[in-house]
Design an enzyme around this catalytic site. Structure first.
Site, PDB file in Angstrom:
ATOM      1  N   LYS A  29       0.826  -1.219   0.000  1.00 25.23           N
ATOM      2  CA  LYS A  29       0.000   0.000   0.000  1.00 25.23           C
ATOM      3  C   LYS A  29       0.855   1.263   0.000  1.00 25.23           C
ATOM      4  O   LYS A  29       0.499   2.247  -0.653  1.00 25.23           O
ATOM      5  CB  LYS A  29      -0.962  -0.006   1.179  1.00 25.23           C
ATOM      6  CG  LYS A  29      -0.317   0.119   2.540  1.00 25.23           C
ATOM      7  CD  LYS A  29      -1.327   0.091   3.660  1.00 25.23           C
ATOM      8  CE  LYS A  29      -0.670   0.123   5.015  1.00 25.23           C
ATOM      9  NZ  LYS A  29       0.109   1.328   5.279  1.00 25.23           N
ATOM     10  N   THR A  30       1.984   1.255   0.731  1.00 25.62           N
ATOM     11  CA  THR A  30       2.831   2.455   0.775  1.00 25.62           C
ATOM     12  C   THR A  30       3.395   2.750  -0.600  1.00 25.62           C
ATOM     13  O   THR A  30       3.478   3.911  -1.018  1.00 25.62           O
ATOM     14  CB  THR A  30       3.970   2.276   1.803  1.00 25.62           C
ATOM     15  OG1 THR A  30       3.412   1.930   3.065  1.00 25.62           O
ATOM     16  CG2 THR A  30       4.773   3.555   1.953  1.00 25.62           C
ATOM     17  N   ASP A 214      -3.561   7.299   4.504  1.00 24.67           N
ATOM     18  CA  ASP A 214      -3.081   5.945   4.789  1.00 24.67           C
ATOM     19  C   ASP A 214      -3.795   5.408   6.037  1.00 24.67           C
ATOM     20  O   ASP A 214      -4.231   6.178   6.891  1.00 24.67           O
ATOM     21  CB  ASP A 214      -1.570   6.007   5.027  1.00 24.67           C
ATOM     22  CG  ASP A 214      -0.933   4.635   5.086  1.00 24.67           C
ATOM     23  OD1 ASP A 214      -1.556   3.669   4.616  1.00 24.67           O
ATOM     24  OD2 ASP A 214       0.203   4.530   5.594  1.00 24.67           O
ATOM     25  N   GLU A 215      -3.887   4.083   6.164  1.00 20.55           N
ATOM     26  CA  GLU A 215      -4.493   3.421   7.341  1.00 20.55           C
ATOM     27  C   GLU A 215      -5.878   4.005   7.641  1.00 20.55           C
ATOM     28  O   GLU A 215      -6.203   4.335   8.784  1.00 20.55           O
ATOM     29  CB  GLU A 215      -3.578   3.564   8.574  1.00 20.55           C
ATOM     30  CG  GLU A 215      -2.172   3.013   8.394  1.00 20.55           C
ATOM     31  CD  GLU A 215      -2.106   1.493   8.376  1.00 20.55           C
ATOM     32  OE1 GLU A 215      -3.164   0.847   8.367  1.00 20.55           O
ATOM     33  OE2 GLU A 215      -0.992   0.954   8.363  1.00 20.55           O
ATOM     34  N   GLN A 245      -7.568  -5.029   9.652  1.00 19.35           N
ATOM     35  CA  GLN A 245      -6.474  -4.590  10.526  1.00 19.35           C
ATOM     36  C   GLN A 245      -6.880  -3.404  11.388  1.00 19.35           C
ATOM     37  O   GLN A 245      -6.026  -2.667  11.870  1.00 19.35           O
ATOM     38  CB  GLN A 245      -5.237  -4.233   9.693  1.00 19.35           C
ATOM     39  CG  GLN A 245      -4.639  -5.434   8.978  1.00 19.35           C
ATOM     40  CD  GLN A 245      -3.320  -5.089   8.318  1.00 19.35           C
ATOM     41  OE1 GLN A 245      -2.275  -4.973   8.963  1.00 19.35           O
ATOM     42  NE2 GLN A 245      -3.363  -4.933   7.007  1.00 19.35           N
ATOM     43  N   ARG A 604       2.237 -10.700  10.435  1.00 15.46           N
ATOM     44  CA  ARG A 604       3.571 -10.102  10.566  1.00 15.46           C
ATOM     45  C   ARG A 604       4.635 -11.093  10.114  1.00 15.46           C
ATOM     46  O   ARG A 604       5.771 -10.705   9.840  1.00 15.46           O
ATOM     47  CB  ARG A 604       3.886  -9.735  12.036  1.00 15.46           C
ATOM     48  CG  ARG A 604       2.985  -8.720  12.713  1.00 15.46           C
ATOM     49  CD  ARG A 604       2.719  -7.489  11.912  1.00 15.46           C
ATOM     50  NE  ARG A 604       1.498  -7.633  11.141  1.00 15.46           N
ATOM     51  CZ  ARG A 604       1.166  -6.890  10.097  1.00 15.46           C
ATOM     52  NH1 ARG A 604       1.992  -5.961   9.668  1.00 15.46           N
ATOM     53  NH2 ARG A 604       0.024  -7.074   9.456  1.00 15.46           N
TER      54      ARG A 604
END
Length: 669
Positions: A29-30, A214-215, A245, A604
């Site tokens: 995504k970044t 973002d997020e 998330q 993770r």
């Protein structure tokens, strides 16, 4: 954009309509956000009209670094990549007059907020309970995050919340008197400005013509309002998020904001990023099956072409001491067998208290480790002292700063004097600093005590004026010498080494402030003292638990802190009922968020993931029986391996013995 997959490319190139990118864990995504910023600039939109918002300074820094590799300095000029709260602070600094604030607004952190609330409660005639101050503070924060003003809270409060609503009104009035705002105000107040002043909103809409967030699943109701106002009816935005998330409900996050976009923007396009570039396929299969037990507004399924990988292991222990020893032994053995580095391993847990036994075992095995959330630079007393002086120079109405340093170093201004001063200031609804110069205070304080207070206030005025008009940093060093602060540190440190460390910290702070004074934005002149102080205050709050580099050490951290990170080998410990899911969540029927937390933990892991639980655990001094978490029963049995259910492998035992012997030799050498 040859390195982007088709869905990522589509997300980058969709700029003519509102866009929601559902980005699964590890789906890049970044990269999409940074590539999109570069694409917008190359399509002719100047960078000064683009803003990207994140939730942490660390994420903003990472994004800036990536964008700088895609665009040159000229193309980047004026680009805003910041946290929500940093944007809010800039809006307040530029529009403070509309709220009848003075320049140099002070920013209260949680400790300042509690201090002010305690002061209000102790000087009020109302039926307030000082032992409930943390509850009042939390409730005020919840109201601000839910876009509820003091007046609305008071008019709609239930019987239970009525006292908190009254305090919310008093607290807001006091903040205004002190020319201060708290962390949550950095979003709430800009929204109120935009709602009530169309000309200011239009100015900021012209300034920010394309917004990326973002997020997005972590936004609260007030942040959603801020985004909605900034993008206007045209909806020139891209928001990136993952409802699976969303793990911050306790601080107001609303994953429902993702679905709300569809109601508010009829032209919304939704693009799913489901290819994961982090984990082996089996880890993703297990994570997908777990999270499928939650209801979804948007369905998605992570996949990977990195290979299937090993089964996920489930380790059983008879108690928490054994759990800690066994997990550390597993890490030593695995490192010996594979040649991995200690930095490849992470131990993740639900609550900070779970780290203690693991720290002990890691030390006993001489395994280097790093705990995320260690003491922040800003938490040191000497740093708080100097920053409080600077806050007071910028804003004399900052009561929290005044109280911290009025007698540091000692000026013979005792608690009785301050209590009487506080009572007078409270009656008059003014700050402590202002109260010192009023005629009426003479009746409340002895002449000698008042003289000392007024001497301090005169010195503060004089020093502040010198710092604003002269060489700011020369004056900064001069005032520290004037108050003999280094000598004060010497006298109040247990050892000479401790004193030297504190003095070194003060020097480091001054050097850091000087670097901040050189503006990051070339369009701005060099920052003044008030700008420097407001920036450093925000940095303090955002970076309280700043991640340092773990280097070649085993990482220990909570599941919340692990979000956004990745490790080759992950150990999820304490996978038991009442731990994960947490007892509070079970009682409040909030299992879905706990499941998302477990999902975050699993995703993770890049190569291996190990679950661990105990049959008995020590709690409050007593040994109690534990049950495996319900989440283990929701995982695909064929993808799990339970060593306790397998016959003993003698060859494997020999390898473990060699690993422990080799590790022992390295410790002795």
């Amino acid at each position: 954009m040859p390195k982007l997959n088709p869905e990522q490319q589509r997300a980058v190139k969709t700029i003519d309509r509102p866009l929601l990118v559902l980005a699964g864990a590890g789906s890049g995504k970044t990269r999409v956000i940074t590539e999109k910023i570069a694409y917008l600039v190359k399509q002719g939109l100047p960078a000064r009209h683009i803003a990207a918002l994140t939730f942490t300074n660390k994420a903003a820094r990472e994004m800036k670094e990536r964008i700088s590799k895609l665009l040159d300095d000229k193309q980047l000029r004026g680009l805003r990549v910041s946290t929500f709260h940093s944007l809010g602070l800039d809006i307040l600094r530029k529009e403070h007059k509309i709220l009848q604030y003075k320049a140099g607004i002070s920013l209260f952190d949680e400790q300042d907020k509690i201090t002010l609330l305690k002061n209000l409660i102790s000087h009020s005639n109302a039926n307030y309970d000082i032992d409930s101050v943390d509850i009042y503070s939390g409730k005020i924060g919840q109201w601000k995050n839910a876009f509820i003003t003091p007046e609305q809270a008071l008019s709609h409060a239930s019987l239970d919340d009525n006292i908190a609503a009254q305090i919310y009104v008093d607290y807001t009035r006091s903040l205004k008197a002190y020319n201060a705002v708290d962390f949550d105000d950095l979003i709430l107040l800009p929204v109120l400005i935009f709602q009530n002043h169309a000309e200011i909103l239009e100015k900021w809409q012209n300034k920010i013509r394309y917004l990326l967030v973002d997020e997005y699943q972590d936004t609260n109701i007030t942040q959603y309002q801020l985004v909605k106002l900034l993008v206007g009816k045209l909806g020139k935005f891209t928001v990136v998020g993952d409802d699976d998330q969303s793990i911050y409900a306790w601080r107001g996050a609303q994953p429902e904001n993702l679905a709300q976009l569809q109601k508010d923007y009829a032209r919304l396009t939704v693009i799913k990023l489901e290819q994961n570039y982090r984990s082996y396929g089996r880890i993703l299969k297990v994570a997908n099956q777990l999270i499928a037990n939650n209801p979804h507004a948007f369905e998605k399924k992570l996949w990977s072409n990195m290979g299937f990988g090993e089964p996920l292991r489930v380790l059983t222990h008879k108690n928490d001491n054994e759990e800690a020893k066994q997990i550390v032994s597993e890490i030593v053995h695995h490192k010996f067998k594979t040649g991995a580095d200690y930095g490849d391993y992470a131990i993740l847990y639900r609550g900070n208290h779970q780290s203690r036994l693991f720290e002990r075992s890691l030390r006993e095995f001489d395994v280097p480790y790093f705990i995320t959330g260690s003491t922040s630079f800003f938490a040191y007393a000497e740093i708080k002292d100097i920053l409080s002086y600077l806050k007071l120079f910028v804003n004399p109405d900052d009561d929290a700063a005044f109280l911290r340093i009025v007698n540091t170093p000692r000026r013979e201004i005792g608690p009785t004097t301050l209590e009487k001063l506080g009572a007078y200031a409270n009656e008059r609804h003014i700050s402590l600093f202002s109260a010192c110069s009023e005629m009426g205070v003479r009746e409340k304080l002895p002449q000698a005590a008042l003289a000392r207070l007024q001497k301090f206030c005169q010195w503060t005025h004089k020093t502040a004026a010198a710092m604003q008009t002269g060489d700011t940093f020369a004056e900064m060093n001069a005032f520290i010498q004037q108050i003999n602060y280094h000598q004060w540190l010497q006298e109040n440190s247990n050892t000479q080494q401790a004193a030297e460390r504190k003095i070194k910290n003060v020097t480091e702070l001054l050097e850091w402030l000087q670097r901040i004074a050189k503006s990051e934005d070339e369009s701005e002149a060099e920052k003044g003292l008030d700008d420097i102080v407001s920036k450093i205050q925000l940095m303090d709050i955002l970076d309280r638990n700043q991640d340092n580099q773990a280097e070649n050490q085993v990482s220990l951290m909570t599941l919340h802190a692990a979000k956004g990170l990745e490790f080759p080998h992950v150990f999820l410990i304490g996978i038991e009922e009442n731990i994960l899911p947490h007892q509070n969540s079970i009682e409040s029927n909030n299992i879905e968020e706990e499941r998302r937390l477990a999902y975050v933990g699993i995703t993770r892991a890049q190569h291996t993931c190990t679950f661990s639980y105990c049959t008995h655990r020590k709690r409050y001094g007593d040994i109690t029986e534990s049950e495996p978490s319900r989440f283990l029963a929701e995982l695909p049995e064929e993808d799990l391996e339970w060593p306790s259910k397998k016959p003993v492998d003698e060859a494997e035992q020999k390898i473990r013995g060699k690993a422990n012997l080799a590790h022992l030799k390295s410790m002795l050498s």
